[in-house]
Scaffold this motif. Structure first.
Motif, PDB file in Angstrom:
ATOM      1  N   GLY A   1       0.957  -1.549   0.203  1.00 39.42           N
ATOM      2  CA  GLY A   1      -0.058   0.017   0.036  1.00 39.42           C
ATOM      3  C   GLY A   1       0.780   1.310   0.013  1.00 39.42           C
ATOM      4  O   GLY A   1       0.436   2.299  -0.460  1.00 39.42           O
ATOM      5  N   ILE A   2       2.079   0.909   0.483  1.00 38.52           N
ATOM      6  CA  ILE A   2       2.749   2.211   0.700  1.00 38.52           C
ATOM      7  C   ILE A   2       3.459   2.770  -0.883  1.00 38.52           C
ATOM      8  O   ILE A   2       3.572   3.896  -0.940  1.00 38.52           O
ATOM      9  CB  ILE A   2       4.288   2.180   1.428  1.00 38.52           C
TER      10      ILE A   2
ATOM     11  N   GLY B   1       1.300   3.043  -3.005  1.00 34.60           N
ATOM     12  CA  GLY B   1       0.161   3.745  -3.636  1.00 34.60           C
ATOM     13  C   GLY B   1      -0.965   2.740  -4.432  1.00 34.60           C
ATOM     14  O   GLY B   1      -1.938   3.002  -4.850  1.00 34.60           O
ATOM     15  N   VAL B   2      -0.450   1.528  -4.217  1.00 41.03           N
ATOM     16  CA  VAL B   2      -1.174   0.512  -5.067  1.00 41.03           C
ATOM     17  C   VAL B   2      -2.581   0.161  -4.549  1.00 41.03           C
ATOM     18  O   VAL B   2      -3.355   0.342  -5.463  1.00 41.03           O
ATOM     19  CB  VAL B   2      -0.486  -0.745  -4.948  1.00 41.03           C
ATOM     20  N   ASN B   3      -2.946  -0.059  -3.198  1.00 43.87           N
ATOM     21  CA  ASN B   3      -4.271  -0.059  -2.724  1.00 43.87           C
ATOM     22  C   ASN B   3      -5.117   0.942  -3.292  1.00 43.87           C
ATOM     23  O   ASN B   3      -6.180   0.775  -3.438  1.00 43.87           O
ATOM     24  CB  ASN B   3      -4.099  -0.430  -1.235  1.00 43.87           C
ATOM     25  N   LEU B   4      -4.709   2.108  -2.851  1.00 36.29           N
ATOM     26  CA  LEU B   4      -5.641   3.394  -2.895  1.00 36.29           C
ATOM     27  C   LEU B   4      -5.831   3.677  -4.471  1.00 36.29           C
ATOM     28  O   LEU B   4      -6.554   4.309  -4.926  1.00 36.29           O
ATOM     29  CB  LEU B   4      -4.937   4.430  -2.177  1.00 36.29           C
TER      30      LEU B   4
ATOM     31  N   VAL C   1       9.087   6.556   0.067  1.00 35.23           N
ATOM     32  CA  VAL C   1       8.302   6.176   1.108  1.00 35.23           C
ATOM     33  C   VAL C   1       7.276   7.336   1.266  1.00 35.23           C
ATOM     34  O   VAL C   1       6.033   7.555   1.395  1.00 35.23           O
ATOM     35  CB  VAL C   1       8.801   5.818   2.313  1.00 35.23           C
ATOM     36  N   VAL C   2       7.876   8.686   1.347  1.00 36.41           N
ATOM     37  CA  VAL C   2       7.339   9.830   1.533  1.00 36.41           C
ATOM     38  C   VAL C   2       6.573  10.132   0.019  1.00 36.41           C
ATOM     39  O   VAL C   2       5.358  10.485   0.183  1.00 36.41           O
ATOM     40  CB  VAL C   2       8.278  11.079   1.598  1.00 36.41           C
TER      41      VAL C   2
END
Lengths: 359, 371
Positions: free
Chosen positions: A117-118, A120-123, A176-177
């Protein structure tokens, strides 16, 4: 699955060579890693069979076994072949995707808190599903699948371009950021649209939980190759990731192409987790926790972490799914809920007991 | 770079009284040091931090004025001033004192509390992702509130109580579960993530099993909203913030020493385990009070410390700029959320995510071009 088997073989033989060269008084004794992996595969086979044998309909075991090999189109055969086997395969593909994707995300960002998710895959997938439902009027879960996949891919690429390219020095923290920033914007879009459009929210709340019973099974044949390619790429860059774990400069000095490895890593995460999210919805905990468990068992070597994650994550996912089917039968608990409720206590106990595996 | 990524620079700082605020690499402290004659009291003033705080205060004042005078019912600045002195007309009194002022104050205090809580947790865990939303403290408050909304069908006030109770229970549970001859950063994070996963799954489960109307109420609360906040919410929050923010400031110096590692901090005379417990308690209390007042507003606790550190170019967590930036982020986001789709009022959490996220993306893309 075929891809997984063929790629694993050189890893197993490579390990035998590596151990022969180890000094006899190695400081930390670990159980043989290959044996552990075989054990994990055995566990996966057991859980897979359970997932086919157990469900809301109480079917005799002998019947299930018989129709599994001879599809005679009886009621039992239809339940097994049209419902339980596809569902098990969805769990398998999604589990491999989440586990390996999580291991790669943690290795690439060198952050133990990273999960797929970090990037951006999930969102990204959620945002695409919400856009499809709200603006394009897509209503069937099978229709979500490709939007989710595309959303995941676009989000991961954007995070990569922003976080890992350009003239400024590249650091894993940047990734990450960048991922956190994009996730925030995509989350604002997703929940903003859902807030303004109650019909969309009604669909989103069910997609959001994560379930193996939904969309994935009809599209599995088309989705699985993406995960297969992702898995192959993951194993291909495992060696370079080991070198990069020493730091960017040391990795560069050891002959690793940093840009290429990072790009391939993000590609593999997008393929693996995009497939998993498209097939089963955004399940978060598996991708984060399973690599930690894997590192506790096999140490920090990425080749082994990836192999163990690829086997242990579907074990967790399928076991949770089986439990979700029986615990409030004939109703079902979604796999995303059970995974967290079964996995998190185990994870917490492990964190307390074991020496935490370092990245 | 390191400032945005939130890497603690303390690990390499020179050991000694001057190293507390020193920049990385053992340089002398920045700014001016004020001392009394006997050298018993000293105060280091950093020019850049002062300038940043001044600028933030100015922008914050502008946002506050804009919030008070705009909206469906326009009020001139003079009328606002009269109302605040208690000499306005009944109509403007209602708009200014009853509707807009408590909402603005709630937003400011919630923003500051979340930001400071985020700074505490990020410093304690030495991880830019170690904010209370990720390591479970906010999820506990959220579960408390969601249970009150969906299972007990409670009022707004009871929802806040549920949030505080959930937050406190979760914080205590996480602390006890991760305690093993002291609380180490990594274990705290991982136990917190496990707890957060369970609590979030419980929230999702409750939301899928509720009627659509109840689910929307719960989801709106989960996004974080300042709609219809009145003086009843402001007073308890003001008391909590007035106690907790000075407490955080007191422990700020110890916190920057804790970033050098437990052993170094102990050698410098910091009671390590006691300080960690106190900081955790203050951070968790700030997060759960803020969540009780306005719901789990996203991204403030994660982003405000990073942005403040970047602006002030300070090596450790600078609490005052962080608090101001958090207040500014929530107040300006709420202004945008109220006006963007008027008369529909978006939950402020949607706007904080959008505003904070876009700002962070812009910051990264500027760095990307090497500016």
């Amino acid at each position: 699955m075929a891809a997984e088997q063929t790629v694993l073989v050189p890893q197993l033989s490579g390990h035998a060579d590596g151990r022969a060269r180890e000094p006899a008084d190695a400081p930390v004794w670990r159980p043989p890693r290959a044996a552990g992996l075989v054990l994990a595969f055995g566990l996966l086979a057991v859980v897979g069979m359970l997932s086919i044998a157990v469900g809301a309909n109480h079917l005799p075991l002998s019947d299930v076994w018989r129709v599994l090999w001879h599809d005679d189109r009886s009621e039992t055969a239809v339940i097994v072949h049209d419902l339980r086997v596809p569902r098990t395969l969805v769990g398998l593909v999604a589990g491999v995707g989440l586990g390996v994707g999580g291991a790669l995300a943690q290795a690439l960002t060198r952050n133990a808190l990273a999960d797929p998710g970090i990037l951006g895959v999930n969102l990204g997938a959620s945002a695409a599903v919400v856009a499809a439902v709200s603006f394009l009027g897509v209503t069937t879960p099978a229709g979500y699948v490709w939007f989710a996949m595309a959303g995941a891919a676009v989000a991961a690429s954007a995070v990569y371009v922003l976080g890992a390219t350009g003239r400024a020095a590249v650091a894993p923290e940047r990734l990450v950021v960048a991922g956190a920033a994009f996730s925030a914007v995509l989350g604002a879009f997703t929940y903003g649209v859902a807030f303004l459009d109650h019909q969309t929210f009604d669909r989103l709340r069910f997609w959001d939980v994560g379930s193996l019973a939904g969309a994935g099974s009809s599209q599995l044949g088309a989705l699985a190759p993406f995960a297969g390619v992702g898995l192959a790429v993951a194993f291909a860059i495992a060696g370079p990731l080991n070198a990069m774990a020493l730091g960017d400069d040391a990795g560069h000095g050891l002959g690793v192409g940093l840009v290429r490895t990072r790009a391939l890593g993000v590609l593999a995460i997008a393929l693996l987790c995009g497939t998993a999210t498209a097939a089963a919805g955004p399940i978060t905990f598996v991708g984060l926790a399973v690599p930690h468990v894997a590192r506790t068992i096999c140490g920090p070597d990425q080749r082994w972490v990836i192999a163990y994650s690829a086997v242990l994550a579907p074990v967790l996912l399928l076991a949770a799914d089986v439990l979700g089917r029986v615990v409030i039968a004939p109703a079902e608990l979604e796999v995303g809920v059970v995974t967290a409720f079964v996995g998190a206590p185990v994870f917490i106990v492990l964190c307390r007991r074991a020496r935490l595996g370092r990245l | 770079m390191a400032s945005v990524a939130g890497l603690p620079a303390g690990g390499t700082a020179r050991v000694g009284p001057a190293a507390v605020g020193a920049a990385a690499g053992g340089l002398a402290p920045r700014g001016w040091v004020l001392r009394d004659r006997a050298d018993r009291l000293s105060l280091r003033v950093d020019g850049r931090s002062v300038a940043v705080c001044g600028a933030l205060l100015a922008v914050l004042a502008a946002v506050c004025v804009a919030t008070m005078i705009t909206g469906e019912y326009a009020v001139s600045p003079r009328e606002v001033f009269d109302s605040l002195r208690g000499q306005g007309s009944a109509g403007t009194d209602f708009v200014v004192v009853t509707l807009r002022l408590p909402r603005l104050l709630t937003g400011l205090m919630v923003g500051a509390a979340l930001a400071v809580s985020g700074a505490i947790f990020q410093t304690m865990t030495a991880n830019p992702l170690g904010s209370p939303d990720i390591i479970g403290f906010t999820a506990g408050s959220a579960t408390g509130a969601v249970v009150v909304i969906l299972v007990l069908h409670g009022t707004v006030y009871e929802t806040s109580l549920g949030a505080v109770a959930g937050g406190v229970v979760t914080a205590v549970a996480i602390y006890l579960l991760s305690f093993r001859r002291g609380v180490a950063g990594p274990r705290l994070i991982l136990v917190g993530i496990g707890a957060a996963a369970m609590l979030t799954a419980l929230n999702s489960y409750l939301i899928t099993r509720a009627t659509l109307g109840d689910a929307i109420t719960a989801q709106t609360w989960l996004l974080g909203s300042l709609n219809r906040r009145g003086w009843d919410e402001v007073r308890p929050l003001a008391v909590a913030v007035a106690v907790l923010l000075p407490a955080a400031a007191c422990y700020g110096r110890r916190m920057s020493m804790l970033t050098m590692g437990g052993d170094t901090a102990k050698a410098l005379g910091v009671p390590v385990e006691r300080s960690r417990l106190a900081l955790l308690a203050v951070g968790a209390a700030l997060a759960s009070c803020a969540t009780a007042a306005a719901g789990p507003i996203g991204f403030v606790a994660l982003a405000a410390p990073q942005l403040a550190r970047h602006l002030a170019r300070s090596p450790g967590a600078a609490l005052l700029p962080t608090a101001l930036l958090g207040a500014l982020l929530v107040a300006s986001s709420d202004l945008a959320a109220q006006r963007a789709f008027a008369p529909t009022q978006l939950p402020v959490g949607v706007a904080t995510n959008a505003v904070g996220g876009i700002y962070l993306v812009w910051l990264l893309s500027r760095q990307r071009r090497g500016l």
